[in-house]
Motif scaffolding. Structure first.
Motif, PDB file in Angstrom:
ATOM      1  N   ILE A   1       0.866  -1.180   0.000  1.00 51.83           N
ATOM      2  CA  ILE A   1       0.000   0.000   0.000  1.00 51.83           C
ATOM      3  C   ILE A   1       0.903   1.231   0.000  1.00 51.83           C
ATOM      4  O   ILE A   1       1.831   1.323   0.809  1.00 51.83           O
ATOM      5  CB  ILE A   1      -0.910   0.040   1.248  1.00 51.83           C
ATOM      6  CG1 ILE A   1      -1.804  -1.207   1.305  1.00 51.83           C
ATOM      7  CG2 ILE A   1      -1.750   1.307   1.262  1.00 51.83           C
ATOM      8  CD1 ILE A   1      -2.580  -1.326   2.619  1.00 51.83           C
TER       9      ILE A   1
ATOM     10  N   GLY B   1      -1.770  -9.662  -4.827  1.00 47.54           N
ATOM     11  CA  GLY B   1      -2.702  -8.556  -5.014  1.00 47.54           C
ATOM     12  C   GLY B   1      -2.058  -7.396  -5.751  1.00 47.54           C
ATOM     13  O   GLY B   1      -0.869  -7.395  -6.064  1.00 47.54           O
ATOM     14  N   GLU B   2      -2.858  -6.408  -6.038  1.00 46.80           N
ATOM     15  CA  GLU B   2      -2.380  -5.212  -6.722  1.00 46.80           C
ATOM     16  C   GLU B   2      -1.932  -4.156  -5.709  1.00 46.80           C
ATOM     17  O   GLU B   2      -2.437  -4.091  -4.579  1.00 46.80           O
ATOM     18  CB  GLU B   2      -3.505  -4.632  -7.594  1.00 46.80           C
ATOM     19  CG  GLU B   2      -3.981  -5.545  -8.703  1.00 46.80           C
ATOM     20  CD  GLU B   2      -2.889  -5.824  -9.724  1.00 46.80           C
ATOM     21  OE1 GLU B   2      -2.092  -4.895 -10.008  1.00 46.80           O
ATOM     22  OE2 GLU B   2      -2.829  -6.958 -10.234  1.00 46.80           O
TER      23      GLU B   2
ATOM     24  N   ALA C   1     -13.042  -0.752  -2.163  1.00 44.00           N
ATOM     25  CA  ALA C   1     -13.026  -1.907  -3.068  1.00 44.00           C
ATOM     26  C   ALA C   1     -11.608  -2.438  -3.262  1.00 44.00           C
ATOM     27  O   ALA C   1     -11.376  -3.656  -3.249  1.00 44.00           O
ATOM     28  CB  ALA C   1     -13.638  -1.528  -4.413  1.00 44.00           C
ATOM     29  N   ALA C   2     -10.625  -1.530  -3.444  1.00 42.56           N
ATOM     30  CA  ALA C   2      -9.251  -1.957  -3.615  1.00 42.56           C
ATOM     31  C   ALA C   2      -8.710  -2.620  -2.365  1.00 42.56           C
ATOM     32  O   ALA C   2      -7.959  -3.619  -2.421  1.00 42.56           O
ATOM     33  CB  ALA C   2      -8.376  -0.750  -3.996  1.00 42.56           C
TER      34      ALA C   2
ATOM     35  N   TYR D   1      -7.744   8.067   3.317  1.00 46.72           N
ATOM     36  CA  TYR D   1      -8.667   7.009   2.895  1.00 46.72           C
ATOM     37  C   TYR D   1     -10.032   7.608   2.565  1.00 46.72           C
ATOM     38  O   TYR D   1     -10.541   8.479   3.287  1.00 46.72           O
ATOM     39  CB  TYR D   1      -8.809   5.972   4.016  1.00 46.72           C
ATOM     40  CG  TYR D   1      -9.881   4.950   3.769  1.00 46.72           C
ATOM     41  CD1 TYR D   1      -9.622   3.840   2.983  1.00 46.72           C
ATOM     42  CD2 TYR D   1     -11.153   5.106   4.326  1.00 46.72           C
ATOM     43  CE1 TYR D   1     -10.613   2.899   2.742  1.00 46.72           C
ATOM     44  CE2 TYR D   1     -12.148   4.163   4.099  1.00 46.72           C
ATOM     45  CZ  TYR D   1     -11.868   3.067   3.299  1.00 46.72           C
ATOM     46  OH  TYR D   1     -12.844   2.139   3.062  1.00 46.72           O
TER      47      TYR D   1
ATOM     48  N   ALA E   1     -10.224  -6.080  -2.111  1.00 44.40           N
ATOM     49  CA  ALA E   1      -9.563  -6.989  -3.074  1.00 44.40           C
ATOM     50  C   ALA E   1      -8.203  -7.418  -2.565  1.00 44.40           C
ATOM     51  O   ALA E   1      -7.799  -8.585  -2.725  1.00 44.40           O
ATOM     52  CB  ALA E   1      -9.443  -6.287  -4.436  1.00 44.40           C
ATOM     53  N   LEU E   2      -7.487  -6.470  -1.942  1.00 46.00           N
ATOM     54  CA  LEU E   2      -6.166  -6.808  -1.401  1.00 46.00           C
ATOM     55  C   LEU E   2      -6.293  -7.807  -0.267  1.00 46.00           C
ATOM     56  O   LEU E   2      -5.524  -8.793  -0.198  1.00 46.00           O
ATOM     57  CB  LEU E   2      -5.447  -5.542  -0.928  1.00 46.00           C
ATOM     58  CG  LEU E   2      -3.990  -5.735  -0.465  1.00 46.00           C
ATOM     59  CD1 LEU E   2      -3.135  -6.265  -1.598  1.00 46.00           C
ATOM     60  CD2 LEU E   2      -3.411  -4.440   0.080  1.00 46.00           C
TER      61      LEU E   2
ATOM     62  N   VAL F   1      -2.043  -0.980  -3.821  1.00 45.26           N
ATOM     63  CA  VAL F   1      -3.130  -0.067  -3.487  1.00 45.26           C
ATOM     64  C   VAL F   1      -2.540   1.325  -3.291  1.00 45.26           C
ATOM     65  O   VAL F   1      -1.601   1.497  -2.496  1.00 45.26           O
ATOM     66  CB  VAL F   1      -3.872  -0.510  -2.217  1.00 45.26           C
ATOM     67  CG1 VAL F   1      -4.899   0.550  -1.799  1.00 45.26           C
ATOM     68  CG2 VAL F   1      -4.564  -1.857  -2.455  1.00 45.26           C
ATOM     69  N   THR F   2      -3.065   2.298  -4.021  1.00 49.62           N
ATOM     70  CA  THR F   2      -2.580   3.675  -3.917  1.00 49.62           C
ATOM     71  C   THR F   2      -3.643   4.551  -3.260  1.00 49.62           C
ATOM     72  O   THR F   2      -4.785   4.586  -3.705  1.00 49.62           O
ATOM     73  CB  THR F   2      -2.237   4.240  -5.309  1.00 49.62           C
ATOM     74  OG1 THR F   2      -1.202   3.436  -5.895  1.00 49.62           O
ATOM     75  CG2 THR F   2      -1.749   5.679  -5.185  1.00 49.62           C
TER      76      THR F   2
ATOM     77  N   GLU G   1     -14.229   5.402  -1.847  1.00 51.86           N
ATOM     78  CA  GLU G   1     -13.914   4.727  -3.118  1.00 51.86           C
ATOM     79  C   GLU G   1     -12.672   3.835  -3.041  1.00 51.86           C
ATOM     80  O   GLU G   1     -12.376   3.064  -3.963  1.00 51.86           O
ATOM     81  CB  GLU G   1     -13.754   5.741  -4.258  1.00 51.86           C
ATOM     82  CG  GLU G   1     -12.738   6.829  -3.991  1.00 51.86           C
ATOM     83  CD  GLU G   1     -13.379   8.106  -3.467  1.00 51.86           C
ATOM     84  OE1 GLU G   1     -12.859   9.188  -3.803  1.00 51.86           O
ATOM     85  OE2 GLU G   1     -14.391   8.022  -2.731  1.00 51.86           O
ATOM     86  N   ASP G   2     -11.911   3.938  -1.939  1.00 50.26           N
ATOM     87  CA  ASP G   2     -10.735   3.069  -1.758  1.00 50.26           C
ATOM     88  C   ASP G   2     -11.106   1.707  -1.185  1.00 50.26           C
ATOM     89  O   ASP G   2     -10.280   0.789  -1.178  1.00 50.26           O
ATOM     90  CB  ASP G   2      -9.717   3.738  -0.811  1.00 50.26           C
ATOM     91  CG  ASP G   2      -9.157   5.035  -1.371  1.00 50.26           C
ATOM     92  OD1 ASP G   2      -8.883   5.067  -2.586  1.00 50.26           O
ATOM     93  OD2 ASP G   2      -8.994   5.994  -0.585  1.00 50.26           O
TER      94      ASP G   2
END
Length: 391
Positions: free
Chosen positions: A338, A365-366, A380-381, A374, A384-385, A368-369, A377-378
């Protein structure tokens, strides 16, 4: 002085005033400098102590000798916290013979310039007979210096293990025997990974040599003497030195400047707990002991690193933490990332570069930026993480 086996005595010292071991590791419960004496037909001293403990150590030695003259000083490890008193000992007992590996004797000349000693170089497989007791020597190179030896007393079934199986803490605070220590693994783990963590293959080699010995007691140079449930300590060392996962779970470490990164890291930790993660440990890299952070990074199978961007790079506490992991040979782990950046996020790039230089590290995972703080809209990311981490 305390007898740990027939003819074998503990003559080490506690240092309860030391603040930093090796000038870098905090030791709130002090430090033990272990030293031993074998009184047989011949008398052998096994290691000395740190210079800070000169008066106490010599007092313990004289009490144990009871007027006899020592024949040998066995030096398992030439680091000054164990060998600082060699020069003074040789002045007091000029006939004493210094027994050590050839490389250790070379180091002796470096630490005691201009002095001459009566020396005996020994190598793997050599023995030193004292009478009933006899010491057999084994090389333990790079555990954690190249000159280290351990020795085995076949009469008492004691392994004198040098720095292996040591831990932070004075014996007065953690207990003289391992079975008196309420949580040996806590400081034993922090000690191992910060002192020996880089040298897993060398520790594995030593464990293989020890496997053929009938060991009833392990007597290290730091920490309690181990005599009960030795399989517990051996299993931990096998896991640690093979870079296995000791505790299933996730370690969340964060480095936050103004609180935004901390908020996101703590939200992820809560998410992981809600989703059933067996253990989630959390660390603030800006305030907590870095050595403990290194310890937990090795303890768990997955590391989440959340960090702020700083000077077009990575916030310094996170950078220093990653540098420590590189130095200690961190490997065979999963990592999730992150980053936080208000205008040009850069932390993720640096973290990927530094983890990429490590061995067998998989990113899950991807990245997270987060932008400053926070936001809804953050979520969901972050979800997913968490799912990727637990997959």
């Amino acid at each position: 002085m305390k007898e740990i086996a027939r003819d074998i005595f503990y003559i080490g010292t506690d240092d309860l005033t030391l603040d930093l071991f090796e000038s870098q590791y905090v030791v709130p419960e002090g430090m033990a400098y272990n030293s031993y004496l074998i009184k047989d037909d011949k008398i052998a001293i096994l290691d000395t102590a740190d210079a800070r403990m000169e008066e106490t150590w010599f007092q313990h030695l004289e009490e144990a000798l009871e007027g006899r003259q020592p024949d040998y000083l066995v030096v398992h490890h030439m680091e000054p916290d164990h060998s600082a008193l060699i020069g003074l000992l040789a002045e007091k007992y000029p006939a004493i013979q210094i027994v050590a590996s050839a490389m250790a004797l070379k180091f002796l000349g470096q630490f005691q310039p201009g002095k001459t000693f009566n020396t005996l170089a020994v190598k793997e497989g050599d023995t030193l007979s004292l009478g009933t007791h006899s010491l057999q020597f084994f090389s333990a190179a790079m555990v954690h210096w190249p000159e280290v030896m351990v020795s085995y007393d076949s009469a008492a079934h004691i392994l004198f293990s040098a720095d292996a199986f040591g831990k932070f803490g004075a014996l007065e605070t953690c207990g003289f025997w391992g079975d008196e220590d309420g949580d040996w693994a806590c400081e034993g783990r922090r000690y191992y990974f910060n002192i020996c963590g880089k040298y897993g293959p060398q520790v594995q080699a030593l464990l293989k040599k020890m496997a053929g010995l009938a060991i009833d007691t392990i007597a290290p140079l730091h920490g309690p003497i181990l005599r009960e449930n030795l399989a517990y300590y051996l299993d931990l060392y096998n896991t640690w030195s093979s870079y296995g996962v000791e505790t299933p779970g996730v370690f969340v470490a964060y480095a936050s400047i103004h609180g935004g990164t901390a908020e996101v890291a703590l939200k992820l930790a809560d998410l992981l707990r809600e989703k059933g993660c067996p253990k989630v440990a959390v660390c603030d890299l800006t305030r907590e002991d870095r050595a403990e952070a290194v310890e937990d990074a090795f303890r768990y199978g997955t590391l989440v690193l959340a960090a702020a961007s700083y000077d077009a790079g990575l916030f310094t506490p996170a950078y220093d933490f990653l540098h420590s992991l590189q130095v200690k040979g961190w490997q065979k782990r999963r990592v999730a990332l992150i980053e936080n950046g208000s205008w040009a996020p850069s932390a993720g790039r640096v973290m990927k570069e530094m983890f990429g230089a490590m061995k067998d590290v998989e990113q899950v995972g991807e990245l997270v930026t987060i932008r400053s703080r926070y936001k809804a809209e953050d979520q969901a990311a972050l979800e997913a993480l968490a799912n990727a981490i637990l997959a």
